[in-house]
Motif scaffolding. Structure first.
Motif, PDB file in Angstrom:
ATOM      1  N   ALA A   1      13.095   8.584 -14.180  1.00 30.35           N
ATOM      2  CA  ALA A   1      12.140   8.082 -15.169  1.00 30.35           C
ATOM      3  C   ALA A   1      11.158   7.117 -14.525  1.00 30.35           C
ATOM      4  N   ALA A   2      11.664   6.291 -13.638  1.00 27.95           N
ATOM      5  CA  ALA A   2      10.790   5.325 -12.966  1.00 27.95           C
ATOM      6  C   ALA A   2       9.762   6.057 -12.110  1.00 27.95           C
ATOM      7  N   ILE A   3      10.191   7.131 -11.465  1.00 28.52           N
ATOM      8  CA  ILE A   3       9.269   7.902 -10.630  1.00 28.52           C
ATOM      9  C   ILE A   3       8.164   8.507 -11.488  1.00 28.52           C
ATOM     10  N   GLU A   4       8.548   9.089 -12.640  1.00 30.18           N
ATOM     11  CA  GLU A   4       7.545   9.673 -13.537  1.00 30.18           C
ATOM     12  C   GLU A   4       6.566   8.614 -14.019  1.00 30.18           C
ATOM     13  N   ALA A   5       7.102   7.467 -14.405  1.00 29.47           N
ATOM     14  CA  ALA A   5       6.235   6.388 -14.871  1.00 29.47           C
ATOM     15  C   ALA A   5       5.313   5.933 -13.749  1.00 29.47           C
ATOM     16  N   ALA A   6       5.868   5.841 -12.548  1.00 26.06           N
ATOM     17  CA  ALA A   6       5.078   5.385 -11.404  1.00 26.06           C
ATOM     18  C   ALA A   6       3.932   6.354 -11.111  1.00 26.06           C
ATOM     19  N   LEU A   7       4.230   7.651 -11.148  1.00 22.19           N
ATOM     20  CA  LEU A   7       3.193   8.646 -10.891  1.00 22.19           C
ATOM     21  C   LEU A   7       2.077   8.512 -11.921  1.00 22.19           C
ATOM     22  N   HIS A   8       2.463   8.298 -13.165  1.00 22.19           N
ATOM     23  CA  HIS A   8       1.486   8.187 -14.238  1.00 22.19           C
ATOM     24  C   HIS A   8       0.672   6.909 -14.110  1.00 22.19           C
ATOM     25  N   LEU A   9       1.348   5.786 -13.863  1.00 16.48           N
ATOM     26  CA  LEU A   9       0.678   4.494 -13.871  1.00 16.48           C
ATOM     27  C   LEU A   9      -0.180   4.259 -12.633  1.00 16.48           C
ATOM     28  N   THR A  10       0.102   4.940 -11.532  1.00 17.45           N
ATOM     29  CA  THR A  10      -0.672   4.715 -10.314  1.00 17.45           C
ATOM     30  C   THR A  10      -1.562   5.899  -9.995  1.00 17.45           C
ATOM     31  N   ALA A  11      -1.835   6.731 -11.017  1.00 15.66           N
ATOM     32  CA  ALA A  11      -2.609   7.953 -10.768  1.00 15.66           C
ATOM     33  C   ALA A  11      -3.986   7.656 -10.223  1.00 15.66           C
ATOM     34  N   GLY A  12      -4.507   6.462 -10.513  1.00 16.28           N
ATOM     35  CA  GLY A  12      -5.828   6.124 -10.006  1.00 16.28           C
ATOM     36  C   GLY A  12      -5.840   5.791  -8.531  1.00 16.28           C
ATOM     37  N   GLY A  13      -4.642   5.594  -7.978  1.00 19.23           N
ATOM     38  CA  GLY A  13      -4.555   5.264  -6.557  1.00 19.23           C
ATOM     39  C   GLY A  13      -4.862   3.797  -6.304  1.00 19.23           C
ATOM     40  N   PRO A  14      -4.628   3.332  -5.105  1.00 14.48           N
ATOM     41  CA  PRO A  14      -4.886   1.924  -4.798  1.00 14.48           C
ATOM     42  C   PRO A  14      -6.378   1.696  -4.648  1.00 14.48           C
ATOM     43  N   VAL A  15      -6.813   0.482  -4.837  1.00 14.44           N
ATOM     44  CA  VAL A  15      -8.217   0.151  -4.653  1.00 14.44           C
ATOM     45  C   VAL A  15      -8.498   0.100  -3.161  1.00 14.44           C
ATOM     46  N   GLY A  16      -9.512   0.821  -2.723  1.00 16.03           N
ATOM     47  CA  GLY A  16      -9.854   0.797  -1.299  1.00 16.03           C
ATOM     48  C   GLY A  16      -8.712   1.178  -0.393  1.00 16.03           C
ATOM     49  N   GLY A  17      -8.217   2.416  -0.544  1.00 19.30           N
ATOM     50  CA  GLY A  17      -7.082   2.882   0.279  1.00 19.30           C
ATOM     51  C   GLY A  17      -7.317   2.695   1.762  1.00 19.30           C
ATOM     52  N   GLY A  18      -6.466   3.259   2.556  1.00 22.86           N
ATOM     53  CA  GLY A  18      -6.626   3.071   3.996  1.00 22.86           C
ATOM     54  C   GLY A  18      -6.683   4.417   4.688  1.00 22.86           C
ATOM     55  N   PRO A  19      -6.607   4.437   5.953  1.00 22.19           N
ATOM     56  CA  PRO A  19      -6.605   5.705   6.680  1.00 22.19           C
ATOM     57  C   PRO A  19      -5.335   6.488   6.344  1.00 22.19           C
ATOM     58  N   PRO A  20      -5.417   7.815   6.358  1.00 20.92           N
ATOM     59  CA  PRO A  20      -4.254   8.620   5.971  1.00 20.92           C
ATOM     60  C   PRO A  20      -3.088   8.425   6.922  1.00 20.92           C
ATOM     61  N   LYS A  21      -1.887   8.603   6.413  1.00 20.02           N
ATOM     62  CA  LYS A  21      -0.731   8.597   7.300  1.00 20.02           C
ATOM     63  C   LYS A  21      -0.763   9.896   8.110  1.00 20.02           C
ATOM     64  N   LEU A  22       0.142  10.015   9.046  1.00 21.60           N
ATOM     65  CA  LEU A  22       0.155  11.182   9.934  1.00 21.60           C
ATOM     66  C   LEU A  22       0.150  12.453   9.087  1.00 21.60           C
ATOM     67  N   PRO A  23      -0.897  13.248   9.154  1.00 17.62           N
ATOM     68  CA  PRO A  23      -1.007  14.411   8.266  1.00 17.62           C
ATOM     69  C   PRO A  23       0.026  15.476   8.614  1.00 17.62           C
ATOM     70  N   THR A  24       0.325  16.357   7.628  1.00 21.79           N
ATOM     71  CA  THR A  24       1.359  17.363   7.878  1.00 21.79           C
ATOM     72  C   THR A  24       0.915  18.421   8.873  1.00 21.79           C
ATOM     73  N   ALA A  25      -0.386  18.518   9.140  1.00 18.78           N
ATOM     74  CA  ALA A  25      -0.810  19.469  10.162  1.00 18.78           C
ATOM     75  C   ALA A  25      -0.247  19.040  11.511  1.00 18.78           C
TER      76      ALA A  25
END
Lengths: 157, 503
Positions: free
Chosen positions: B468-492
């Motif tokens: 339930a916490a994960i679902e709530a977290a996905l919903h509440l943070t859907a906008g993403g962080p303000v001014g994100g950063g460089p991507p983590k190591l991509p899956t490619a």
């Protein structure tokens, strides 16, 4: 009733419904603190999105886990700007150790294209899909900076 | 007395911040130096002046002696504190600082050189009456009788090691004197094949060893102060994870003997400044047999110094400043006994579930614990980027209590409140160690983690609340962080197994 989990506003509060479970109510949300309530039991969690927005970090009593956002492309670092065309770029500075393919070559999903050394680690860049290599921007021995596009691919059917 | 009013801290991260706070609390100004990626760091924010010193790789910034000294000159700093790691045990640096007319908040270049050379340090230890691990190098023409006689003097169990190499090649453990001659021959053959050098040496093998170290301070004139002992047995590949003071389950007389040995070493080398004398303590069954042997002396402030500060009621950075000024310590410190118990957990940006590989990324959220008996020495805060350029130590969480049980309980509570989003950390792994029977009953030893916890993985269980916490977290943070950063190591990207990891 729908079997998928859902989060919805109802009666002035946010509710989380999971299949076969009594619903949970969001008692409070002040980032990063989330408090859920059900049947007078409350549990609090600390949550935050990842920097790239592709996952969330959820912690309870010091146990922290990262969860992928479902339905989002997992191929971050891949810019699908033009349909079927992909630019594979380097996430960090490094040196090209090996170029394993040539321009014009057909490659399969998962095939290794380039090996880059960065921070004493060797990383292999793999083709995300069956594609044709349209451009290789660097040669063995070259230095790459973070964000440099190394290989361009056109997806094949 | 030597003038000291502005101290440049030649370091970064949590120790730079800790030293900056320490000197500022004494009314001195602090100068920070920073590489390109550290411009926004907590240490720089806390300093009175800050000087950029180059690109992120340490060799181009924090390890560049000329740049550091130039930064001191440019800001009029009259003192330099090296922190730990980087240039702290570089005798050439200490020399260059002295030659530049700046006060070095550390030992003399001679002391650094002496203790930096394993052979010289061992010789000095023995000359000061400090026992070292009994060892013997047989000459190539040594007879079986000679080898056996030497082995008998060393005692069992015995380790037979190749002089030329590492990695376990040519290494054997003899538990019986009768096995020794044959094992030596076999080891010599193996060493010849592996390294082209048949030389081997014999060394007493310390089983279930405890790593115990003594905090010392010297006034540079033969005066020595010992400030108790720390237990740092919980290590993974020689990297300390959890430390505590005082040392549990070791007779006070043994600790006293170690302090005396450490004090002798400080006096006889006229050591100046803060330092740590490290010992390996043998624990056989029960509490008989507490032989200890000198390992090495670290001529700097150590990572784990907070546990000493809390139980001894001292500020070690303040002591370093006093010694640098030519002053001595409060004589009261010579009589003081430790009070209470302190435990430190190191927070590393590493993934224990995947071979402790370094974890990098943007810290989108950081919550440190607070409350009675909790001290946090953190080098990072929300928004900071964890890169591969530097050691992955993010912070230290230290708990203090009236006794060990209270320190443990407070630490458990503190770890439960801690949240780091953006990188994997060693926190949960450390919590399990704290909960283990071995730790609770003070049965730690230096290879415990490798012996019993090498295949640890985080628990996979997810209950309805977590989901339930994960679902709530996905919903509440859907906008993403303000001014994100460089991507983590991509899956490619696929990291090949050829990790070279500095420990």
């Amino acid at each position: 009733m729908s079997q998928a989990p859902r989060v919805e506003q109802r009666d002035g509060a946010l509710w989380v419904t999971l299949p076969n479970e009594e619903p949970f109510r969001v008692l409070s949300w002040r980032a990063p603190r989330l408090v859920l309530e059900r049947g007078n039991v409350i549990k609090s969690f600390l949550i935050a999105p990842s920097a790239d927005g592709e996952s969330v970090w959820v912690s309870h009593e010091g146990r922290t886990r990262q969860h992928e956002r479902p339905g989002r492309s997992r191929a971050s670092g891949v810019a699908a700007a033009v349909a079927g065309h992909e630019d594979l770029s380097s996430p960090m500075p490094g040196k090209i150790l090996q170029v394993l393919v040539a321009e014009g070559q057909q490659v399969e999903a998962g095939q290794r294209l380039v090996v880059v050394e960065a921070m004493k680690m060797e990383n292999a860049l793999r083709a995300p899909h069956d594609s044709t290599v349209t451009k290789i921007h660097f040669a063995e021995g070259d230095t790459v900076a973070a964000g440099d596009c190394i290989v361009e691919l056109d997806a094949t059917e | 007395m030597t003038q000291l009013s502005r101290v440049l801290v030649a370091n970064r991260g949590e120790i730079a911040l800790r030293v900056i706070r320490g000197v500022q609390a004494l009314g001195l100004e602090a100068v920070a130096v920073y590489s390109e990626v550290d411009a926004g760091s907590l240490a720089v924010q806390a300093a009175d002046h800050a000087v950029p010193i180059g690109a992120p790789p340490p060799g181009e910034s924090y390890l560049d002696i000329e740049k550091v000294i130039a930064a001191a000159r440019a800001t009029g700093a009259d003192g330099i504190h090296p922190g730990y790691g980087f240039l702290s045990e570089n005798a050439d640096f200490a020399q260059a600082v002295a030659e530049a007319g700046i006060t070095f908040l550390g030992p003399t270049p001679e002391s650094i050189r002496l203790m930096g050379d394993k052979t010289q340090a061992g010789d000095q230890a023995r000359a000061s009456g400090v026992p070292t691990v009994p060892a013997f190098t047989p000459s190539p023409e040594a007879t079986v009788a000679e080898i056996s006689a030497a082995a008998e003097k060393l005692g069992t169990p015995l380790m037979i090691k190749a002089a030329a190499g590492g990695g376990g090649k040519g290494m054997r453990i003899a538990r019986d004197l009768a096995e020794v001659p044959e094992m030596v021959e076999a080891a010599q053959r193996e060493a010849q094949t592996a390294f082209g050098d048949a030389r081997v040496f014999l060394e007493r093998y310390i089983e279930r060893a405890r790593h115990v170290e003594i905090q010392v301070v010297g006034d540079g004139k033969g005066g020595a102060l010992t400030l108790g002992a720390r237990d740092c047995s919980l290590q993974r590949r020689h990297q300390k994870l959890i430390e505590e003071s005082p040392v549990p389950a070791v007779p006070a007389a043994v600790i006293q003997d170690m302090e005396t040995a450490a004090s002798n070493l400080v006096q006889q080398t006229q050591y100046r400044g803060a330092g740590t004398v490290e010992f390996i303590l043998e624990t056989r069954d029960g509490d008989s047999g507490h032989a200890f042997f000198f390992l090495e002396m670290n001529t700097r402030l150590q990572v784990e110094h907070p546990v000493t500060e809390l139980v001894q009621g001292v500020d070690l950075v303040a002591l370093q400043v006093a010694i640098a000024r030519g002053e001595s310590w409060d004589p009261d410190l010579e009589q003081r006994s430790p009070s209470g118990h302190a435990i430190e957990v190191r927070v590393y940006a590493e993934n224990p579930g995947v071979g402790f590989l370094p974890s990098i990324g943007t810290l989108t959220e950081v919550v440190w614990p607070q409350g009675p008996g909790i001290r946090v020495d953190a080098g990072v805060a929300s928004g900071d980027e964890v890169t591969l350029y530097y050691d992955p130590l993010l912070a230290k969480i230290i708990s203090y209590g009236v006794d060990r049980d209270q320190a443990i309980a407070r630490m458990r509570r503190a770890l439960a409140e801690t949240f780091i989003a953006g990188v994997e950390t060693s926190l949960e792994f450390c919590r399990e160690i704290l909960d283990s029977t071995a730790f609770r009953s003070s049965q730690m030893y230096t290879t415990l983690i490798e012996d019993e916890l090498s295949d640890w993985a985080p628990r996979e269980d997810t209950d309805a609340w977590q989901s339930a916490a994960i679902e709530a977290a996905l919903h509440l943070t859907a906008g993403g962080p303000v001014g994100g950063g460089p991507p983590k190591l991509p899956t490619a990207w696929e990291s090949l197994r050829d990790w070279r990891h500095d420990s």
